[in-house]
Design an enzyme around this catalytic site. Structure first.
Site, PDB file in Angstrom:
ATOM      1  CD  GLU A 142       7.102 -16.434 -18.541  1.00 28.69           C
ATOM      2  OE1 GLU A 142       5.932 -17.056 -19.117  1.00 28.69           O
ATOM      3  OE2 GLU A 142       7.104 -15.107 -18.143  1.00 28.69           O
ATOM      4  CD  GLU A 154       4.144 -11.262 -22.788  1.00 33.32           C
ATOM      5  OE1 GLU A 154       3.023 -10.900 -22.454  1.00 33.32           O
ATOM      6  OE2 GLU A 154       4.906 -11.489 -22.248  1.00 33.32           O
ATOM      7  CB  CYS A 194      -0.673   0.155   1.245  1.00 28.52           C
ATOM      8  SG  CYS A 194      -1.952  -1.430   1.604  1.00 28.52           S
ATOM      9  CE  LYS A 226       6.812 -12.290 -19.963  1.00 25.79           C
ATOM     10  NZ  LYS A 226       6.110 -13.064 -18.668  1.00 25.79           N
ATOM     11  NE  ARG A 247       4.152   1.362  -1.342  1.00 24.37           N
ATOM     12  CZ  ARG A 247       5.396   0.769  -0.912  1.00 24.37           C
ATOM     13  NH1 ARG A 247       6.204   0.953  -1.942  1.00 24.37           N
ATOM     14  NH2 ARG A 247       5.300   0.154   0.027  1.00 24.37           N
ATOM     15  CG  HIS A 261      11.116 -35.567 -32.267  1.00 24.92           C
ATOM     16  ND1 HIS A 261      11.389 -36.842 -32.739  1.00 24.92           N
ATOM     17  CD2 HIS A 261      11.930 -35.575 -31.014  1.00 24.92           C
ATOM     18  CE1 HIS A 261      11.768 -37.621 -31.662  1.00 24.92           C
ATOM     19  NE2 HIS A 261      12.162 -36.853 -30.943  1.00 24.92           N
ATOM     20  CG  ASN A 305       2.840  -0.824   3.341  1.00 22.81           C
ATOM     21  OD1 ASN A 305       2.197  -1.437   2.668  1.00 22.81           O
ATOM     22  ND2 ASN A 305       3.874  -0.196   3.015  1.00 22.81           N
ATOM     23  N   GLY A 306       1.354  -3.178   5.310  1.00 19.89           N
ATOM     24  CA  GLY A 306       1.749  -4.349   5.835  1.00 19.89           C
ATOM     25  C   GLY A 306       0.773  -5.392   6.287  1.00 19.89           C
ATOM     26  CE  LYS A 321      -0.098  -6.861 -14.788  1.00 22.89           C
ATOM     27  NZ  LYS A 321       1.061  -7.811 -15.649  1.00 22.89           N
ATOM     28  CD1 TRP A 355      -2.782  -4.067  -4.951  1.00 18.94           C
ATOM     29  CD2 TRP A 355      -2.112  -5.657  -3.614  1.00 18.94           C
ATOM     30  NE1 TRP A 355      -2.545  -5.271  -5.652  1.00 18.94           N
ATOM     31  CE2 TRP A 355      -2.030  -6.297  -4.942  1.00 18.94           C
ATOM     32  CE3 TRP A 355      -1.327  -6.134  -2.387  1.00 18.94           C
ATOM     33  CZ2 TRP A 355      -1.831  -7.593  -5.000  1.00 18.94           C
ATOM     34  CZ3 TRP A 355      -1.155  -7.592  -2.508  1.00 18.94           C
ATOM     35  CH2 TRP A 355      -1.356  -8.219  -3.823  1.00 18.94           C
TER      36      TRP A 355
HETATM   37  C1  F6R Z   1       2.496 -12.716 -20.120  1.00 18.08           C
HETATM   38  C2  F6R Z   1       1.135 -12.316 -19.618  1.00 18.08           C
HETATM   39  C3  F6R Z   1       0.051 -13.233 -19.842  1.00 18.08           C
HETATM   40  C4  F6R Z   1      -0.812 -13.400 -18.627  1.00 18.08           C
HETATM   41  C5  F6R Z   1      -2.048 -14.115 -19.041  1.00 18.08           C
HETATM   42  C6  F6R Z   1      -3.007 -14.448 -17.654  1.00 18.08           C
HETATM   43  O1  F6R Z   1       3.501 -11.978 -19.819  1.00 18.08           O
HETATM   44  O2  F6R Z   1       1.207 -11.501 -18.727  1.00 18.08           O
HETATM   45  O3  F6R Z   1       0.323 -14.036 -20.579  1.00 18.08           O
HETATM   46  O4  F6R Z   1       0.158 -14.319 -17.805  1.00 18.08           O
HETATM   47  O5  F6R Z   1      -2.920 -13.187 -19.602  1.00 18.08           O
HETATM   48  O6  F6R Z   1      -3.387 -13.216 -16.915  1.00 18.08           O
HETATM   49  P1  F6R Z   1      -3.382 -13.796 -15.210  1.00 18.08           P
HETATM   50  O7  F6R Z   1      -2.425 -14.242 -14.734  1.00 18.08           O
HETATM   51  O8  F6R Z   1      -4.035 -12.272 -14.764  1.00 18.08           O
HETATM   52  O9  F6R Z   1      -4.816 -14.430 -15.334  1.00 18.08           O
END
Ligand code: F6R
Length: 611
Positions: A484, A491, A2, A488, A27, A507, A99-100, A606, A73
């Protein structure tokens, strides 16, 4: 996580606090609130962002030269007006921001309930405030003394700041485990979670240490320890400009979040991993222990990066708990009439807790009688609300669109669940259990070691930034890490990348290898190390460029790879938490070298709340 801001001095407190809260919104932005002391104690609180609070206060009397503010948060209690800070004490004299996490709040709450206290929120903060208030009223002592007594009983992390109608020119703050900075002005003082709300008023700051208490008036700053000894404040000059600290000094949120991982993993383990008692304490698991222990099958349901965390967890759960595990893309699972029912446990993994496919998939499994257990970052999110139980990852708000710190926190939580269940089921031997517990506690500092190589990885990213394709390969626990790494890079840098199990490359993908193709091997020491060394030789024989993530002390792979990135040695079960870090940095720096907006890559969001 927070954000807190407080002010006492000659200015109007409200504009200072409001602006500060906006700076700290990274935060958390579940709710915001401000308490001002002028003609009595006034509290203003609102669910949602700081801007919403500001709108709701148009026309209100927000006068006052002392005040406290909070952007939340949520951890205990869903985001709502009633759970927003500041909270008011039962006596009506005190208001507090926090906060905590107060880990023993349940016990303290019960004691207060027995004394007849009632609660207007679900927060641990209100419990602590009533506890302090109760001590002051009963012991007829000063607020400062009451805080000291109370904090000696508190288990957990906190920064608290309190205003008191009985001392209308005084703020009292205390800290353990969460950050607190005091800004020193002329006839005024500022308090905040970081320097961003302070920097435009003063560059003289004092960083409060754990177990310290600050008593602050316009012209006075007294610092004490919990033993009531007066300390000399160490005044430092801020060497920061306003623009730089809005992302905590980082150029992008993604980089900041990558660098936060030693702390986020630590936060995730804190209060759960009890090394001294060889125990893992997870109330969410304990509540459903029988069903989790007796699960016929565990199905991990997730998307994207969270799905990769599920794949790592499949290996971990099968190894430590000897239970069959399936890992499902939520979007496939939901449409395919899956065979699921009583006795099955669904572990829904999601940072946002709002991903539409994951949400619908678990609704379906719930209807069919499975237990739904969420591993989620956002408290009170939709998936949290429909799950039977779960464990939060406590990674704090993730603002960069590419998931980084949420992934490692998911791995930390899933590992702890598997260790706890394996212990309960007797499927993990005592030595291994003890060793893994100790090694897990060391992961935050090992992550820090990996981060110290950021500049080398930056140079490496520059070298390969013009490649058009990448291959990422790994075996065992490192196969999902390879996936992963590829995700990354795609993206953030828009470079085509594929992840494969290293043996599987023969293969098909090996047909792509030529002297222009960088192949990233996640090749840390594990039981298949010799096998992956052979795979590296196969790529080198075809003139591919090999970049390898390897264990410190590995003397074999540096002789054949073009470039290497080192990680500290650790048990293969925990290695993904370390091995993914160089890959996150590689993607980040590649995106930067290509001049791309790494925090908001094209076409992504996001939280994917559409199907
Ligand atoms: C990759 C990424 C996405 C999320 C996916 C699931 O960097 O951010 O692939 O992992 O959209 O999102 P959550 O975890 O919020 O369900």
């Amino acid at each position: 996580m927070c954000g807190i801001v407080a002010y006492v001095g000659h200015r109007q407190a409200y504009p200072v606090i409001l602006k500060g809260l906006k700076r700290l919104e990274y935060r958390g932005y579940d709710s915001a609130g401000i308490a001002l002391l002028s003609d009595g104690l006034k509290l203003f609180k609102k669910k949602g962002k700081v801007a919403g609070l500001e709108d709701s206060l148009v026309g209100e009397n927000v006068q006052g030269h002392i005040g406290i503010g909070h952007t939340r948060w949520a951890t205990h209690g869903e985001p709502s007006d009633r759970n927003a800070h500041p909270h008011r004490s039962a006596s009506g004299k005190l208001a507090m921001i926090h906060n905590g996490i107060i880990e023993n709040y349940g016990q303290l709450k019960q004691e207060l309930l027995n004394k007849g206290y009632s609660f207007t929120s679900d927060t641990d903060t209100e419990v602590l405030l009533h506890f302090i208030d109760d001590i002051r009223e009963n012991n007829k002592c000063s607020l400062e003394e009451a805080i000291r007594i109370a904090l000696k009983r508190v288990v957990g992390a906190y920064v608290i700041v309190i205003v008191d109608t009985e001392s209308p020119d005084t703020l009292i703050a205390a800290r353990k485990g969460s950050p607190l900075v005091i800004g020193i002005g002329k006839g005024e003082h500022f308090l905040a979670s970081d320097a961003s709300p302070i920097i435009e008023y003063t560059k003289e700051v004092v960083y409060v240490n754990d177990y310290e208490l600050a008593i602050i008036r316009p012209d006075e700053l007294i610092l004490k320890n919990l033993g009531n000894e007066t300390l000399t404040p160490f005044v430092q000059k801020l060497d920061l400009e306003l623009a730089a600290i809005e992302k905590g000094g980082y150029e992008h949120f993604m980089l900041k979040e990558i660098f936060e991982q030693p702390h986020t993993i630590y936060d995730c383990l804190r209060g759960r991993l009890e090394l001294s008692e060889s125990k893992i304490i997870m109330s969410g698991v304990e509540q459903h222990l029988e069903q989790l222990k007796n699960a016929k099958r565990i199905i991990m349901v997730a998307c994207g990066t969270s799905w990769h965390a599920g794949l790592v967890a499949e290996y971990i759960f099968e190894e430590l708990c000897r239970v069959p595990v399936e890992v499902e893309y939520a979007s496939e699972f939901r449409y395919r009439n899956p065979i699921v029912g009583p006795g099955d446990v669904i572990i829904a993994i999601s940072q946002s807790g709002e991903t539409a496919d994951t949400l619908v998939a678990i609704e379906k499994a719930k209807e069919q009688g499975a237990l739904i257990f969420g591993v989620l970052n956002v408290v009170g999110s939709s998936i949290a609300r429909i799950s039977h139980g779960g464990a939060y990852t406590h990674a704090g708000p993730e603002i960069g669109v590419a998931s980084t710190k949420a992934f490692t926190a998911q791995l930390a939580v899933l590992t702890m669940i598997a260790l706890k269940l394996g212990r309960e089921k007797g499927t993990i031997d005592n030595d291994r259990y003890q060793r893994l517990l100790t090694e897990l506690s060391l992961i935050p500092e090992k992550v820090q070691t990996v981060l110290e190589q950021a500049e080398n990885i930056n140079s490496l990213a520059r070298k390969y930034a013009q490649a058009t394709d990448f291959l990422f390969l790994g075996r065992g626990y490192n196969f999902p890490v390879a996936l992963e790494g590829a995700l990354k890079l795609k993206e953030i840098s828009y470079i085509h990348a594929e992840g494969y199990p290293a043996a599987e490359m023969k293969h098909g993908p090996i047909a792509l290898v030529d002297d222009t193709l960088p192949v990233v091997f996640v090749a840390t020491k594990d039981p298949y190390h010799e096998k992956i060394v052979s795979n590296i030789q196969e790529i080198k024989a075809r003139k591919g460029k090999v970049i390898a993530v390897i264990s410190e002390g590995d003397e074999t792979i540096p002789q054949m790879a073009d470039d290497v990135m080192y990680v500290p040695a650790c048990d293969e079960i925990l290695a993904p938490m370390l091995n993914v870090i160089p890959l996150q940095l590689l993607s980040y720096y590649t995106g930067v070298h290509k001049g791309l907006d790494v925090d908001k890559p094209r076409n992504l969001a996001k939280s994917v709340t559409v199907e």
